[in-house]
Design an enzyme around this catalytic site. Sequence first.
Site, mmCIF file in Angstrom:
data_model
loop_
_atom_site.group_PDB
_atom_site.id
_atom_site.type_symbol
_atom_site.label_atom_id
_atom_site.label_comp_id
_atom_site.label_asym_id
_atom_site.label_seq_id
_atom_site.Cartn_x
_atom_site.Cartn_y
_atom_site.Cartn_z
ATOM 1 N N GLU A 1 37.288 35.458 44.284
ATOM 2 C CA GLU A 1 38.035 36.164 45.323
ATOM 3 C C GLU A 1 36.982 36.881 46.161
ATOM 4 O OE1 GLU A 1 40.368 39.592 44.264
ATOM 5 O OE2 GLU A 1 41.386 39.609 46.199
ATOM 6 N N LYS B 1 33.828 44.325 39.223
ATOM 7 C CA LYS B 1 33.748 44.520 40.664
ATOM 8 C C LYS B 1 34.100 45.944 41.059
ATOM 9 C CE LYS B 1 34.561 39.871 42.409
ATOM 10 N NZ LYS B 1 35.523 39.026 43.125
ATOM 11 N N ARG C 1 34.475 36.191 29.220
ATOM 12 C CA ARG C 1 33.557 36.535 30.297
ATOM 13 C C ARG C 1 32.303 37.176 29.715
ATOM 14 N NH1 ARG C 1 37.166 40.007 33.129
ATOM 15 N NH2 ARG C 1 36.129 39.175 34.955
#
Length: 574
Positions: A48, A283, A273
């Site tokens: 994104e 983020k 992850r």
Amino acid sequence: MTSNPDEKKQTDSAEATPARSNFIRDIIDEDNRTGKFDGRVQTRFPPEPNGYLHIGHAKSICLNFGLAADYNGKCNLRFDDTNPAKEEQEYIDAIIENVRWLGFEWGDKVFYASDYFEQLFQWAVQLIKAGKAYVDDLTADQIREYRGTLTQPGKESPHRSRSIDENMDLFERMRKGEFPDGSRVLRAKIDMASPNINLRDPVLYRILHAEHPRTRDKWCIYPMYDFAHGQSDSIEGITHSICTLEFEDHRPLYDWCLDQLGIYHPKQIEFARLNLNYTVLSKRKLIKLVQDKHVRGWDDPRMPTLAGVRRLGYTPEAIRNFCDLIGIAKSNSIAEIGMLQYCVRQDLNKRAQRVMGVLKPLRVVITNYPEDKVEEFDAVNNPEDPTMGTRKVPFSRVLYVEQEDFMENPPNKFYRLSPGREVRLRYAYFIKCVDVIKDEQGNVVELHCTYDPETRGGDAADGRKVKATLHWVSANHAQAAEVRLYDHLFDRANPNEEVEDGDFTAFINPNSLQVLESAWIEPSLAGAAAGSFYQFERLGYFCVDPDSKTDKLVFNRTVSLKDEWAKVQKNQPS
RNA sequence: UGGGGAGUCGCCAAGCGGUAAGGCAGCGGACUUUGGAUCCGCUAUUCGUAGGUUCGAAUCCUACCUCCCCAGCCA
């Protein structure tokens, strides 16, 4: 059955190391065996564009592009740009550049979920007409209340039984912009009592009067992730849609959408992850570091962003190797930053030109060396790679050596210079310290040494040995440089640990950056281009920062060399 | 006390019923004009715990424990 076991051994060791096994490869192998996707392997990396890529994304990039390469398939770079409130063109550009820098290719087409908005809208219409979706007028707060809790089922919205015609009318008018943000949403009609909260009539579309980086003001309703991702995968013919663990709960919804629509159905697979100690990899936190100016920007060398580690001097090769070494699994884990540094050293050791630079200079006068004499010595550019050749390094009466390479009262196991001790200056001569000059405060400011002409080039004719070899630079020939030394951005191994008071920024290491304004480097470095990297012998790997000026280079220390002496000091303080 | 995942050496991680790979880190030693690199050794009798099945279990079964994720009109 006549094969000789020794032969087998040789054959095995000669084979290239196969890609390490992991559960995703197992799944692909099985799918290929059964012909589920006709032997195709098509993956995608779907960022994104709401922030910069970091080292955690590198794991996903290497996985997706790597799998495609290994299985002779393709991997699409696809932007998951369904939320214009958070996305920006700057991020799109940076992401494209970073993926390319990492070394991956995706042909001439970059994919965008926003390219599918019209198709997605039509699919939403299809759902409405099938009685599988409805427009809800509940407020966000009400929807939350109606959703129930983890242990209590939700209850159905009063608008759930609207007629198909009314839903169609409302949904069309949502698209036309007749309603304000937040006033209505399109929801899937699934099961408000599902134990999986994602299935309690999830929102499919919301109204957002925001300018989209690509579609501008064409749309004021945008699909949610769950309604966009699987269908985008389907459109692109993705076979294995690999995502992180938190989407495991969404897989039933991913499957539901595709099944209700009756379209091509890729397989979603989840993996853990990457987490790294001494840093943060979310983020939200990275953006806070940038916005609150805890760092200089997204490409601050202390940032775990790809832009940051690139500026620090990490190479794509090192990062790819790291991603390969850590493996792929489903258990949450925190890898040690030391493993990454190992990969960087391993890569740079093979490729970096060796050079001499003095970070914290200590003036040395060779008292028996002629005032005006200058000699040039041949220095090896890279002992790991003879093809890199040699260069000349000037030597003269006044030199700089590293402050840390001298101790007036050396402890046991300190092999370097001290009063009366003889050491080698790399490629030059043996020198012996004969006098220590101090200022009024008693600080050592200069050393007087004598050299032995019989040791020219660094070997004693009489065969006597010396325990240390020091790097040095000729004072009259050296170039001034600024050197930036970096340490972990956080001083706690796991800065993500929740604490009573304060947030993760409380763990920021106040000493993560140390600037050395008056370093000296050998003259061959003059004019080095930004981004070029070197090994400063005995110190570490350094690369030229874009802040460099022609008259003063700026170096970032990418990573130090392994330091046996530091270890000795640490293990037996004296 | 809903649902979904995971637990194998300090850190990653193979293993898929036949008797615990590998890498990083660590520890010894060799070599060394980088205390770098390289090389050679050593480091889990045991796989979250407890039972069970089996000639044989990290792998199968049962129960329990711990950790992670989910109640955005974020992704």
